[in-house]
Scaffold this motif. Structure first.
Motif, PDB file in Angstrom:
ATOM      1  N   ALA A  74       0.840  -1.199   0.000  1.00  0.00           N
ATOM      2  CA  ALA A  74       0.000   0.000   0.000  1.00  0.00           C
ATOM      3  C   ALA A  74       0.870   1.242   0.000  1.00  0.00           C
ATOM      4  O   ALA A  74       1.984   1.247   0.529  1.00  0.00           O
ATOM      5  N   ASP A  75       0.324   2.292  -0.594  1.00  0.00           N
ATOM      6  CA  ASP A  75       1.003   3.585  -0.678  1.00  0.00           C
ATOM      7  C   ASP A  75       0.108   4.620   0.002  1.00  0.00           C
ATOM      8  O   ASP A  75      -1.091   4.684  -0.258  1.00  0.00           O
ATOM      9  N   ASP A  76       0.701   5.413   0.889  1.00  0.00           N
ATOM     10  CA  ASP A  76       0.005   6.615   1.345  1.00  0.00           C
ATOM     11  C   ASP A  76       0.937   7.784   1.063  1.00  0.00           C
ATOM     12  O   ASP A  76       2.121   7.746   1.399  1.00  0.00           O
ATOM     13  N   SER A  77       0.404   8.784   0.408  1.00  0.00           N
ATOM     14  CA  SER A  77       1.273   9.862  -0.051  1.00  0.00           C
ATOM     15  C   SER A  77       0.534  11.184  -0.011  1.00  0.00           C
ATOM     16  O   SER A  77      -0.696  11.222   0.101  1.00  0.00           O
ATOM     17  N   GLY A  78       1.293  12.272  -0.100  1.00  0.00           N
ATOM     18  CA  GLY A  78       0.650  13.573  -0.056  1.00  0.00           C
ATOM     19  C   GLY A  78       1.593  14.702  -0.409  1.00  0.00           C
ATOM     20  O   GLY A  78       2.807  14.521  -0.586  1.00  0.00           O
ATOM     21  N   PHE A  79       0.999  15.864  -0.488  1.00  0.00           N
ATOM     22  CA  PHE A  79       1.641  17.108  -0.901  1.00  0.00           C
ATOM     23  C   PHE A  79       1.707  18.005   0.326  1.00  0.00           C
ATOM     24  O   PHE A  79       0.663  18.367   0.886  1.00  0.00           O
ATOM     25  N   ALA A  80       2.908  18.331   0.770  1.00  0.00           N
ATOM     26  CA  ALA A  80       3.091  19.111   1.991  1.00  0.00           C
ATOM     27  C   ALA A  80       3.721  20.459   1.658  1.00  0.00           C
ATOM     28  O   ALA A  80       4.836  20.513   1.135  1.00  0.00           O
ATOM     29  N   VAL A  81       3.004  21.538   1.949  1.00  0.00           N
ATOM     30  CA  VAL A  81       3.442  22.889   1.613  1.00  0.00           C
ATOM     31  C   VAL A  81       3.918  23.590   2.882  1.00  0.00           C
ATOM     32  O   VAL A  81       3.163  23.715   3.853  1.00  0.00           O
ATOM     33  N   LEU A 132       5.467   3.585   1.469  1.00  0.00           N
ATOM     34  CA  LEU A 132       5.002   2.262   1.077  1.00  0.00           C
ATOM     35  C   LEU A 132       5.027   1.356   2.295  1.00  0.00           C
ATOM     36  O   LEU A 132       5.996   1.373   3.066  1.00  0.00           O
ATOM     37  N   CYS A 133       3.975   0.576   2.463  1.00  0.00           N
ATOM     38  CA  CYS A 133       3.947  -0.452   3.499  1.00  0.00           C
ATOM     39  C   CYS A 133       3.713  -1.793   2.826  1.00  0.00           C
ATOM     40  O   CYS A 133       2.753  -1.949   2.062  1.00  0.00           O
ATOM     41  N   LEU A 134       4.581  -2.734   3.095  1.00  0.00           N
ATOM     42  CA  LEU A 134       4.401  -4.109   2.633  1.00  0.00           C
ATOM     43  C   LEU A 134       3.955  -4.933   3.830  1.00  0.00           C
ATOM     44  O   LEU A 134       4.666  -4.999   4.841  1.00  0.00           O
ATOM     45  N   ALA A 135       2.765  -5.535   3.724  1.00  0.00           N
ATOM     46  CA  ALA A 135       2.232  -6.356   4.809  1.00  0.00           C
ATOM     47  C   ALA A 135       2.087  -7.798   4.337  1.00  0.00           C
ATOM     48  O   ALA A 135       1.622  -8.053   3.223  1.00  0.00           O
ATOM     49  N   TRP A 136       2.484  -8.719   5.207  1.00  0.00           N
ATOM     50  CA  TRP A 136       2.357 -10.144   4.931  1.00  0.00           C
ATOM     51  C   TRP A 136       1.243 -10.737   5.787  1.00  0.00           C
ATOM     52  O   TRP A 136       0.965 -10.240   6.878  1.00  0.00           O
ATOM     53  N   PRO A 137       0.614 -11.820   5.332  1.00  0.00           N
ATOM     54  CA  PRO A 137      -0.456 -12.436   6.119  1.00  0.00           C
ATOM     55  C   PRO A 137       0.004 -12.911   7.502  1.00  0.00           C
ATOM     56  O   PRO A 137      -0.819 -13.039   8.409  1.00  0.00           O
ATOM     57  N   ASP A 138       1.312 -13.149   7.657  1.00  0.00           N
ATOM     58  CA  ASP A 138       1.802 -13.600   8.966  1.00  0.00           C
ATOM     59  C   ASP A 138       2.002 -12.456   9.950  1.00  0.00           C
ATOM     60  O   ASP A 138       2.448 -12.665  11.083  1.00  0.00           O
ATOM     61  N   THR A 141       5.283  -6.430   8.774  1.00  0.00           N
ATOM     62  CA  THR A 141       5.108  -5.206   7.989  1.00  0.00           C
ATOM     63  C   THR A 141       6.460  -4.516   7.842  1.00  0.00           C
ATOM     64  O   THR A 141       7.295  -4.548   8.740  1.00  0.00           O
ATOM     65  N   ARG A 142       6.658  -3.886   6.692  1.00  0.00           N
ATOM     66  CA  ARG A 142       7.869  -3.110   6.424  1.00  0.00           C
ATOM     67  C   ARG A 142       7.448  -1.768   5.831  1.00  0.00           C
ATOM     68  O   ARG A 142       6.482  -1.699   5.053  1.00  0.00           O
ATOM     69  N   PHE A 143       8.192  -0.710   6.164  1.00  0.00           N
ATOM     70  CA  PHE A 143       7.862   0.636   5.696  1.00  0.00           C
ATOM     71  C   PHE A 143       9.038   1.240   4.931  1.00  0.00           C
ATOM     72  O   PHE A 143      10.201   1.050   5.295  1.00  0.00           O
ATOM     73  N   PHE A 144       8.698   2.013   3.884  1.00  0.00           N
ATOM     74  CA  PHE A 144       9.708   2.647   3.042  1.00  0.00           C
ATOM     75  C   PHE A 144       9.197   4.038   2.682  1.00  0.00           C
ATOM     76  O   PHE A 144       8.125   4.185   2.119  1.00  0.00           O
ATOM     77  N   ARG A 145      10.000   5.066   2.992  1.00  0.00           N
ATOM     78  CA  ARG A 145       9.562   6.457   2.829  1.00  0.00           C
ATOM     79  C   ARG A 145      10.441   7.178   1.816  1.00  0.00           C
ATOM     80  O   ARG A 145      11.677   7.078   1.861  1.00  0.00           O
ATOM     81  N   GLY A 146       9.799   7.894   0.895  1.00  0.00           N
ATOM     82  CA  GLY A 146      10.511   8.698  -0.082  1.00  0.00           C
ATOM     83  C   GLY A 146       9.975  10.117  -0.102  1.00  0.00           C
ATOM     84  O   GLY A 146       8.763  10.322   0.068  1.00  0.00           O
TER      85      GLY A 146
END
Length: 213
Positions: A74-81, A132-138, A141-146
């Motif tokens: 999943a991706d969560d993203s936004g525009f920050a001014v 980005l969050c990568l989630a597994w059924p077990d 979770t891993r997070f990656f920020r750009g």
């Protein structure tokens, strides 16, 4: 041990946003994964109740992983001014209203900057953020920020990309994301550098940590 995705691993892209889906598919194309989207699988879109990009990305990824029994990205993203104290930030999509009218969302940003008298470039600094969050059924979770820095320009320029792209001019460039094709905007390829866009920078970290090939 950290789970890895291989070419044989099905992956759910936990999004109903067609712009995000298109870009994530483009970034994943090299790796040969079988990709399904939340839209294709008719998954419910969870309410984004988090107060950070990480929390909202996790909500979406975990919901999709639990619903399908497959790893989900999943991706969560936004525009920050900066001149708006970081707004619209995690509420970027909500500023576009129920009809996802990003032309209106961009006008909202500009009107608020005008009220503050932000007419000079140094008063219009901003950034795009993607997590980005990568989630597994077990439960893993891993997070990656750009992030990518730039200026909020007016009027908007270009009809490529999506969302706030036409009013975002990345640092060191004379054109907006809305004027760039996907290769220019991503500025990244497997084995290359970190890329240009916030999403490609997050994806680079994700690819290095979780993808084989």
């Amino acid at each position: 041990m950290t789970n890895k995705l291989t070419a044989q691993t099905p992956l759910v892209v936990a999004s109903h946003n067609q712009g995000k889906i298109r870009e994530i598919r483009e970034l994943l194309a090299h790796y040969g994964l079988t990709v399904k989207t939340a839209t294709e699988l008719d998954l419910e879109e969870p309410e984004e109740t988090g107060t950070t990009f990480e929390a909202n990305a996790e909500l979406k990824a975990v919901a999709a992983a639990n619903a399908t029994g497959l790893p989900a990205l999943a991706d969560d993203s936004g525009f920050a001014v900066d001149g708006l104290n970081g707004d619209p930030g995690i509420y970027s999509a909500r500023w576009a209203g129920p009809d996802k009218d990003f032309a209106q969302a961009m006008r909202n940003v500009e009107e608020k900057l005008q009220v503050k008298g932000a007419t000079q470039a140094n008063q219009r600094t901003c950034r795009f953020i993607a997590v980005l969050c990568l989630a597994w059924p077990d439960g893993e979770t891993r997070f990656f920020r750009g992030e990518v820095e730039g200026l909020a320009v007016w009027p908007p320029r270009g009809d490529k990309g999506f969302g706030y792209d036409p009013m975002f001019q990345p640092e060191g460039h004379s054109i907006t994301f809305g004027e760039m094709d996907s290769q220019q905007k991503h500025g990244w390829k497997p084995g290359g550098d970190k890329g240009l866009s916030h999403r490609s920078r997050a994806f680079k970290l994700f690819a290095d940590a979780c993808l084989e090939g």
